[in-house]
Scaffold this active site. Structure first.
Site, mmCIF file in Angstrom:
data_model
loop_
_atom_site.group_PDB
_atom_site.id
_atom_site.type_symbol
_atom_site.label_atom_id
_atom_site.label_comp_id
_atom_site.label_asym_id
_atom_site.label_seq_id
_atom_site.Cartn_x
_atom_site.Cartn_y
_atom_site.Cartn_z
ATOM 1 C CE1 TYR A 176 -10.835 -45.402 -9.350
ATOM 2 C CE2 TYR A 176 -13.491 -45.803 -9.450
ATOM 3 C CZ TYR A 176 -11.611 -45.070 -8.946
ATOM 4 O OH TYR A 176 -12.041 -44.159 -8.401
ATOM 5 C CB CYS A 177 -9.235 -52.086 -7.806
ATOM 6 S SG CYS A 177 -9.447 -53.611 -8.270
ATOM 7 C CB THR A 178 -4.514 -51.229 -8.548
ATOM 8 O OG1 THR A 178 -4.116 -50.268 -7.738
ATOM 9 C CG2 THR A 178 -3.117 -50.745 -9.623
ATOM 10 C CB ILE A 205 -6.615 -47.801 -12.936
ATOM 11 C CG1 ILE A 205 -7.919 -47.588 -11.955
ATOM 12 C CG2 ILE A 205 -6.155 -46.417 -13.031
ATOM 13 C CD1 ILE A 205 -7.431 -46.890 -10.273
#
Length: 274
Positions: A176-178, A205
């Site tokens: 995952y990332c932003t 996110i």
């Protein structure tokens, strides 16, 4: 007046990306939209902010180009515009992994925010945060692995080292990332290393916060943003950030000059110069 902050990206072949730069810049300036748009031959990546009506017109404008039509975007809100100007940048690589001619077309499988908690709660799943350490310091998912990178270009070196004793185990990997773009590209890299069961959080996110409100409390802390808000909580509300040196809350004006998560109040910044 409230402002809408919109993040979006798309990997798509834009052979004339350099011609699009001035067109997008002019449209945004005319509609008082601020933020950063990155263009490359591989596509578009952006975070912009403005009035809701202005952003609606912007995405209608993008729809005129079939390559960018119906682009998925993720919205949050701010009482002020978290950007001071509008930038449209040209890049050789849309998101810099640092590997020349890397093909990210074969990437991992999307997991919706609604199904994400079930996936990362499994004991046989490795959850990997593809963001940088200064971002992770503000918050992350429980038990997520921190690659300890200073920039995204550091990720391949970490991944190769981490993979050395795990590829043959055929593990399940959740990344995952932003906003989704870094984890999408990093899943392609992991697939290239030989991993088969690779998944990534659709929308990142920010979409997870919007869709789930962190109901199961698997997210801990805030989420770093690349704008004057610095962080948002799991309700997408800008958080209050403390100076890393003296522990006092920094003001909105002080936040405007924060770089790479190095949050210092004006007083401590002046002391650091001495």
């Amino acid at each position: 007046m409230g402002y809408v902050v919109s993040t979006f990206y798309r990997f798509v072949h834009l052979s004339n990306y350099y011609d699009i730069q001035s067109v997008l810049k002019e449209f945004c300036v005319q509609h008082d939209i601020k933020g950063t748009i990155i263009l490359a031959e591989q596509g578009i990546n952006a975070t912009i902010a403005g009035a809701q009506s202005a952003l609606n017109q912007f995405f209608s404008f993008l729809d005129l180009d079939n390559r960018l039509k119906d682009i998925q975007h993720h919205e949050s809100f701010s009482t002020h515009n978290p950007f001071s100007k509008m930038k449209v940048k040209l890049r050789n690589e849309l998101v810099r992994l640092g590997i020349e001619n890397f093909d990210n077309s074969v990437c991992g499988e999307y997991v919706s925010p609604q199904n994400w908690d079930d996936l990362i709660s499994r004991s046989d799943v490795y959850t990997i945060d593809t963001r940088n350490t200064y971002e992770i310091n503000f918050g992350k998912f429980k038990n997520a692995i921190n690659p300890q990178t200073k920039c995204f270009r550091d990720f391949p070196e970490w991944a190769v080292s981490w993979a050395s004793d795990k590829v043959n185990q055929d593990p399940i990997i959740a990344m995952y990332c932003t906003g989704g773009i870094r984890c999408e590209k990093s899943t392609a890299f992991m697939k290239n290393l030989g991993f088969n069961k690779v998944y990534h959080l659709k929308g990142g996110i920010l979409e997870y916060f919007k869709s789930t409100k962190n109901t199961n409390n698997l997210w801990e802390g805030d989420c770093f943003t690349f704008d004057d808000r610095i962080v948002v909580d799991d309700n997408l509300v800008p958080g209050r950030v403390k100076c890393v040196s003296c522990d006092v809350h920094v003001t909105r004006e002080e936040m405007k000059s924060v770089t790479r998560g190095n949050v210092l109040c004006f007083n401590c910044r002046e002391v650091a110069k001495v």
